[in-house]
Design a protein around this motif. Structure first.
Motif, short mmCIF file in Angstrom:
data_model
loop_
_atom_site.label_atom_id
_atom_site.label_comp_id
_atom_site.label_asym_id
_atom_site.label_seq_id
_atom_site.Cartn_x
_atom_site.Cartn_y
_atom_site.Cartn_z
N ASP A 1 0.81 -1.22 0.00
CA ASP A 1 0.00 0.00 0.00
C ASP A 1 0.84 1.27 0.00
O ASP A 1 0.31 2.37 -0.17
N TRP A 2 2.15 1.13 0.22
CA TRP A 2 3.00 2.32 0.28
C TRP A 2 3.03 3.01 -1.09
O TRP A 2 3.14 2.37 -2.15
N GLY A 3 2.87 4.31 -1.06
CA GLY A 3 2.93 5.09 -2.30
C GLY A 3 1.58 5.30 -2.97
O GLY A 3 1.49 6.07 -3.93
N LYS A 4 0.53 4.62 -2.52
CA LYS A 4 -0.80 4.80 -3.10
C LYS A 4 -1.43 6.08 -2.55
O LYS A 4 -1.08 6.54 -1.47
N PRO A 5 -2.37 6.65 -3.29
CA PRO A 5 -3.03 7.88 -2.80
C PRO A 5 -3.70 7.66 -1.45
O PRO A 5 -4.38 6.67 -1.23
N GLY A 6 -3.47 8.58 -0.53
CA GLY A 6 -4.05 8.49 0.80
C GLY A 6 -3.31 7.54 1.72
O GLY A 6 -3.72 7.37 2.88
#
Length: 550
Positions: free
Chosen positions: A250-255
């Motif tokens: 999930d790192w780097g995804k929006p939010g």
């Protein structure tokens, strides 16, 4: 107990401070890499091996800073000669410089072993994670850096399985290459420094010890590649591990949390060792400058038991009793320097050493001086000699104490000869700082080389006494009243040496006497039941001294 504390208290304090610094650095740096947030993901990848590798590395820096200082002979001699810097008690600690040097060396070996073993685990786990042979979290951390804009955490970048992958890291990364080189140098240095090799194969010890140059060069650049990496301060502000440690996908995804960025630790070792290395460089320059000064051999004397005496002169040479010098004979070896105790007195216009022929180097010097020939050697044929020194020892303080005990055996009586000569010159010159007090009438049983040489020296001094207006009787009386307790212990005290022993009938104690030649035959008849003690080793000096007391 009180005397032991007074004599050894400062030494114990120094050792405890040194051990305390090692413990402090180990605990401090273990805690840094075990708990600091910037190394959170590094700990996830490497586990317990991370702090276990970095803690001994800090101790290695500290001990490598110390290892060169005890062998800076000119620095120690300067400190010893400076009364403003060193009291008598502190000067005694300087006499144990080689003991401390060995202790630091063994501490370096211990921390090197811990550091190396921990990094072997680090390399194995990093390579396994890189080839997807680990847990999913470690695999995800190892994949960081594969995409543009990312920085890597796992220093194993090639996907080569173990054991080939570990070997590839060891021989392609600077840390691996230098680590192997300095570890091999350390193993060779330590193994060749054992007592057996040092005495039987001195050349092996001498040459392998100079691998320290490669060791320190490798040590200084060992951490230049910065393979131990942690999260950058800017990344810690945006990506807090305690909040973002969830799913790395999930790192780097929006939010979501941004991708963490990593950088290597700056190298620190060079900061620890640059000062001692500079001091040692100055030390070697001073030694080189001294070695280029001209030394003239004025006399070569061959003594019994394959021993030669070299009498030399050198401009500006000043010495004290008991000091020693390093000697190099380029004709025998251009690199080897060997220490020898000075046997001359400061009052003489030359300095001398006695050399017993016990190895290849001394045998070569023996032949180079022409001592293997029957005819006299011309002065111009004598070999060139380089001298470094003199350097101080504990014997320099011999006249600072009210009572001094001298123990010597074989060639080890050389500082004893220097002291006796100096005492005689002081006596002839009516020195006011030489206090004489009758303690006991002792006579030394000189055996072998030491006896022959000292008997000749004393005979020459006695003749000189007559020339200077001092009678031989006064000369002998001076030594019988002198405050030194003189003791010569042979390794094997044979029955044939009975002529040197007489019992002190008044107190029924045994005295080792030297009051003139006694008839062996009459001695044996008179003291047929006299028990001869055999000294196989110097094991109980206090018991032996008790027999010498009135």
């Amino acid at each position: 107990m009180g005397n032991w504390i007074e004599n050894e208290g400062l030494s114990i304090f120094v050792v405890l401070v040194w051990l305390g610094m090692n413990v402090f650095l180990f605990i401090q740096f273990y805690g840094i890499y075990f708990s600091r947030p910037q190394f959170y993901y590094t700990r996830k990848l490497l586990g317990f091996a991370l702090p276990l590798a970095r803690a001994p590395a800090a101790c290695l820096n500290f001990n490598c800073m110390l290892i060169l200082l005890p062998v800076c002979r000119n620095l120690l001699s300067f400190l010893r000669g400076s009364s403003a810097c060193c009291s008598t008690r502190i000067r005694r600690q300087l006499d144990r410089n080689l003991t401390f040097h060995k202790m630091v060396a063994w501490m370096i070996a211990l921390h090197t072993a811990i550091h190396t073993i921990a990094h072997l685990f680090n390399v194995e786990w990093c390579v396994n994670a890189r080839v997807n042979n680990s847990d999913s979290y470690s695999i995800a951390l190892s994949n960081l850096g594969d995409k543009p804009g990312e920085s890597y955490l796992n220093f194993a970048r090639k996907k080569i399985p173990n054991p080939e992958g570990g070997l590839y890291v060891a021989v392609t990364r600077l840390a691996g290459i230098t680590g192997i080189v300095i570890t091999l140098c350390l193993i060779l240095i330590i193994t060749s420094s054992t007592k057996t090799i040092r005495r039987s194969y001195f050349e092996v010890f001498w040459y392998t010890h100079h691998l320290f140059v490669i060791f320190f060069i490798g040590l200084a650049i060992h951490g230049a590649e910065r393979i131990v990496r942690g999260q950058t301060p800017q990344s810690l502000k945006e990506h807090k591990p305690e909040q973002c440690e969830g799913d790395p996908s999930d790192w780097g995804k929006p939010g979501k949390c941004p991708i963490p960025q990593f950088s290597g630790n700056p190298p620190m070792t060079w900061k620890w060792i640059v000062g001692p290395m500079f001091l040692y460089l100055c030390e070697r320059l001073v030694r080189f400058w001294r070695s280029q000064q001209k030394v003239v051999i004025t006399k070569v004397v061959t003594h019994p038991f394959k021993t030669i005496e070299l009498q030399m002169k050198k401009k500006g040479f000043k010495m004290e009793v008991g000091q020693y010098i390093f000697v190099k004979c380029p004709k025998v070896s251009r690199l080897e320097w060997h220490p020898f105790t000075l046997t001359s007195a400061p009052e003489e216009d030359f300095f001398s050493i006695h050399i017993r022929i016990v190895g290849d180097w001394t045998e070569g010097l023996f032949n180079a001086c022409g001592c293997d020939k029957q005819e006299f050697q011309d002065a111009w044929k004598l070999p060139k000699i380089a001298v470094d020194g003199p350097f101080g020892t504990a014997s320099e303080d011999v006249f600072s104490y009210e009572v001094v005990m001298l123990v010597g055996a074989g060639i080890g009586v050389t500082p004893f000869a220097s002291i006796l000569k100096s005492v005689w010159y002081k006596y002839c010159n009516n020195a006011t700082n030489l206090r004489l007090q009758k303690l006991a009438q002792l006579r030394l049983s000189f055996a072998g080389l030491g006896g022959v040489r000292l008997k000749r020296n004393l005979r020459a001094m006695s003749q000189e006494a007559g020339e200077t207006g001092h009678s031989s009787r006064a000369f002998r009386q001076m030594f019988s009243n002198f405050t030194f307790r003189l003791m010569y212990i042979t390794m094997h005290f044979e029955t044939s040496s009975l002529k040197h022993c007489i019992p002190k009938d008044s107190s029924r104690k045994k005295m080792y006497n030297l009051l003139g030649p006694l008839s062996p035959k009459s001695n044996v008849e008179k003291y047929r039941d006299f028990e001869i003690e055999r000294f196989h080793s110097i094991i109980d000096i206090s018991e032996f001294l008790a027999k010498l007391e009135d």
